[in-house]
Write an enzyme that holds these catalytic residues in place. Sequence first.
Site, PDB file in Angstrom:
ATOM      1  N   HIS A   1      -5.997 -10.482 -12.085  1.00 30.72           N
ATOM      2  CA  HIS A   1      -6.718 -11.763 -11.959  1.00 30.72           C
ATOM      3  C   HIS A   1      -7.671 -11.952 -13.147  1.00 30.72           C
ATOM      4  O   HIS A   1      -7.788 -13.043 -13.689  1.00 30.72           O
ATOM      5  CB  HIS A   1      -7.519 -11.804 -10.653  1.00 30.72           C
ATOM      6  CG  HIS A   1      -6.695 -11.716  -9.405  1.00 30.72           C
ATOM      7  ND1 HIS A   1      -6.915 -10.790  -8.419  1.00 30.72           N
ATOM      8  CD2 HIS A   1      -5.632 -12.456  -8.974  1.00 30.72           C
ATOM      9  CE1 HIS A   1      -6.040 -10.954  -7.429  1.00 30.72           C
ATOM     10  NE2 HIS A   1      -5.245 -11.948  -7.748  1.00 30.72           N
TER      11      HIS A   1
ATOM     12  N   LYS B   1      -3.557 -14.444   5.618  1.00 28.20           N
ATOM     13  CA  LYS B   1      -3.599 -13.014   5.296  1.00 28.20           C
ATOM     14  C   LYS B   1      -4.702 -12.323   6.081  1.00 28.20           C
ATOM     15  O   LYS B   1      -5.780 -12.894   6.266  1.00 28.20           O
ATOM     16  CB  LYS B   1      -3.829 -12.820   3.793  1.00 28.20           C
ATOM     17  CG  LYS B   1      -2.629 -13.235   2.965  1.00 28.20           C
ATOM     18  CD  LYS B   1      -2.860 -12.941   1.496  1.00 28.20           C
ATOM     19  CE  LYS B   1      -1.630 -13.295   0.690  1.00 28.20           C
ATOM     20  NZ  LYS B   1      -1.833 -13.102  -0.749  1.00 28.20           N
TER      21      LYS B   1
ATOM     22  N   ARG C   1       3.667 -13.306 -12.125  1.00 30.52           N
ATOM     23  CA  ARG C   1       3.879 -11.905 -12.485  1.00 30.52           C
ATOM     24  C   ARG C   1       5.328 -11.594 -12.785  1.00 30.52           C
ATOM     25  O   ARG C   1       5.650 -10.841 -13.676  1.00 30.52           O
ATOM     26  CB  ARG C   1       3.382 -10.989 -11.361  1.00 30.52           C
ATOM     27  CG  ARG C   1       1.870 -10.977 -11.221  1.00 30.52           C
ATOM     28  CD  ARG C   1       1.464 -10.364  -9.936  1.00 30.52           C
ATOM     29  NE  ARG C   1       2.046 -11.109  -8.829  1.00 30.52           N
ATOM     30  CZ  ARG C   1       2.049 -10.715  -7.571  1.00 30.52           C
ATOM     31  NH1 ARG C   1       1.542  -9.556  -7.256  1.00 30.52           N
ATOM     32  NH2 ARG C   1       2.566 -11.468  -6.635  1.00 30.52           N
TER      33      ARG C   1
ATOM     34  N   SER D   1      -3.030  -7.325  -4.809  1.00 33.48           N
ATOM     35  CA  SER D   1      -4.207  -6.888  -4.056  1.00 33.48           C
ATOM     36  C   SER D   1      -3.802  -6.005  -2.882  1.00 33.48           C
ATOM     37  O   SER D   1      -4.464  -5.021  -2.575  1.00 33.48           O
ATOM     38  CB  SER D   1      -5.001  -8.101  -3.564  1.00 33.48           C
ATOM     39  OG  SER D   1      -5.484  -8.819  -4.663  1.00 33.48           O
TER      40      SER D   1
HETATM   41  N1  COA Z   1      -2.465 -10.224 -11.243  1.00 30.41           N
HETATM   42  C1  COA Z   1      -2.433  -9.439 -10.172  1.00 30.41           C
HETATM   43  N2  COA Z   1      -2.123  -9.859  -8.953  1.00 30.41           N
HETATM   44  C2  COA Z   1      -1.821 -11.145  -8.816  1.00 30.41           C
HETATM   45  C3  COA Z   1      -1.827 -12.024  -9.892  1.00 30.41           C
HETATM   46  C4  COA Z   1      -2.176 -11.508 -11.146  1.00 30.41           C
HETATM   47  N3  COA Z   1      -2.203 -12.284 -12.222  1.00 30.41           N
HETATM   48  N4  COA Z   1      -1.481 -13.232  -9.443  1.00 30.41           N
HETATM   49  C5  COA Z   1      -1.271 -13.105  -8.133  1.00 30.41           C
HETATM   50  N5  COA Z   1      -1.469 -11.836  -7.760  1.00 30.41           N
HETATM   51  C6  COA Z   1      -1.280 -11.282  -6.432  1.00 30.41           C
HETATM   52  C7  COA Z   1      -2.441 -11.438  -5.520  1.00 30.41           C
HETATM   53  O1  COA Z   1      -3.299 -10.332  -5.585  1.00 30.41           O
HETATM   54  C8  COA Z   1      -1.772 -11.559  -4.188  1.00 30.41           C
HETATM   55  O2  COA Z   1      -1.494 -10.283  -3.704  1.00 30.41           O
HETATM   56  P1  COA Z   1      -1.389 -10.012  -2.162  1.00 30.41           P
HETATM   57  O3  COA Z   1      -0.318 -10.892  -1.622  1.00 30.41           O
HETATM   58  O4  COA Z   1      -1.045  -8.595  -2.133  1.00 30.41           O
HETATM   59  O5  COA Z   1      -2.734 -10.329  -1.573  1.00 30.41           O
HETATM   60  C9  COA Z   1      -0.475 -12.261  -4.519  1.00 30.41           C
HETATM   61  O6  COA Z   1      -0.233 -11.994  -5.855  1.00 30.41           O
HETATM   62  C10 COA Z   1      -0.531 -13.742  -4.432  1.00 30.41           C
HETATM   63  O7  COA Z   1      -1.641 -14.109  -3.793  1.00 30.41           O
HETATM   64  P2  COA Z   1      -2.797 -15.062  -4.300  1.00 30.41           P
HETATM   65  O8  COA Z   1      -2.796 -15.289  -5.740  1.00 30.41           O
HETATM   66  O9  COA Z   1      -4.049 -14.616  -3.656  1.00 30.41           O
HETATM   67  O10 COA Z   1      -2.353 -16.319  -3.727  1.00 30.41           O
HETATM   68  P3  COA Z   1      -2.030 -16.518  -2.259  1.00 30.41           P
HETATM   69  O11 COA Z   1      -0.576 -16.739  -2.256  1.00 30.41           O
HETATM   70  O12 COA Z   1      -2.556 -15.532  -1.326  1.00 30.41           O
HETATM   71  O13 COA Z   1      -2.912 -17.760  -2.060  1.00 30.41           O
HETATM   72  C11 COA Z   1      -3.468 -19.978  -1.918  1.00 30.41           C
HETATM   73  C12 COA Z   1      -2.386 -18.952  -2.100  1.00 30.41           C
HETATM   74  C13 COA Z   1      -4.735 -19.465  -1.281  1.00 30.41           C
HETATM   75  C14 COA Z   1      -3.797 -20.548  -3.258  1.00 30.41           C
HETATM   76  C15 COA Z   1      -2.789 -21.025  -1.048  1.00 30.41           C
HETATM   77  O14 COA Z   1      -2.363 -20.403   0.139  1.00 30.41           O
HETATM   78  C16 COA Z   1      -3.707 -22.151  -0.712  1.00 30.41           C
HETATM   79  O15 COA Z   1      -3.909 -23.015  -1.526  1.00 30.41           O
HETATM   80  N6  COA Z   1      -4.258 -22.145   0.513  1.00 30.41           N
HETATM   81  C17 COA Z   1      -5.178 -23.143   0.978  1.00 30.41           C
HETATM   82  C18 COA Z   1      -4.527 -24.016   2.016  1.00 30.41           C
HETATM   83  C19 COA Z   1      -3.615 -25.012   1.371  1.00 30.41           C
HETATM   84  O16 COA Z   1      -3.985 -25.828   0.579  1.00 30.41           O
HETATM   85  N7  COA Z   1      -2.331 -24.942   1.788  1.00 30.41           N
HETATM   86  C20 COA Z   1      -1.317 -25.843   1.328  1.00 30.41           C
HETATM   87  C21 COA Z   1      -0.613 -25.300   0.135  1.00 30.41           C
HETATM   88  S1  COA Z   1       0.596 -26.473  -0.425  1.00 30.41           S
END
Ligand code: COA
Length: 162
Positions: A18, A42, A91, A129
């Site tokens: 991140h 989550k 990624r 994560s």
């Molecule tokens: N380096 C390391 N890890 C990375 C990364 C990077 N550059 N980019 C993503 N990741 C990992 C994260 O750690 C995460 O790992 P995990 O699944 O083990 O926790 C995973 O990749 C992706 O998760 P994250 O980037 O946290 O995104 P998410 O998919 O959990 O979150 C939201 C997505 C929160 C942005 C999305 O659900 C959201 O917008 N929610 C709000 C409600 C909403 O608007 N919903 C409608 C969506 S259309």
Amino acid sequence: MSITAIYPGTFDPITLGHVDIVSRAAPMFGELILAVAGSTSKNTVFSADERVELATNVLSRFPNVRIMKFEGLMVDFAKKNGASIILRGLRAVSDFEYEFQLAGMNRKLMPEADTVFLPTSEKFTYISSSLVREIAKYGGDIGEFVPPGVKEVLIKKLAAQS
Ligand code: COA
């Protein structure tokens, strides 16, 4: 024109992957909001406020990066804060399908915003994560995956929860 971008995620906890995305994106925008999702499907180890605090400590060296918590739809939060770019890290090809769907849906909900993808630097492509949490839980060394300070806080948190 100063562009505000939003980098949403769960950040449970923030990793070096991140930070890599933030450090490369921050110079591209007037302001970059790292938006920590409060309510998420989550099962998080850290509360939203703790995730905000961790990210705030880690990213304090970036003057144009603001760390904020949001609830509800990400696009509503983006609109309220004047963000016109949604930033996401990619990624691997496996991320693409989900990210493409998310970007499409966000575009439908907020046509005035665009999603920008940054490829994660090669050395961080395998970090997530949840993997970091799992390695820490079983006593593995996560020092090369998370910023200084996060390792200790995570180990302490996991110990308190077991
Ligand atoms: N380096 C390391 N890890 C990375 C990364 C990077 N550059 N980019 C993503 N990741 C990992 C994260 O750690 C995460 O790992 P995990 O699944 O083990 O926790 C995973 O990749 C992706 O998760 P994250 O980037 O946290 O995104 P998410 O998919 O959990 O979150 C939201 C997505 C929160 C942005 C999305 O659900 C959201 O917008 N929610 C709000 C409600 C909403 O608007 N919903 C409608 C969506 S259309």
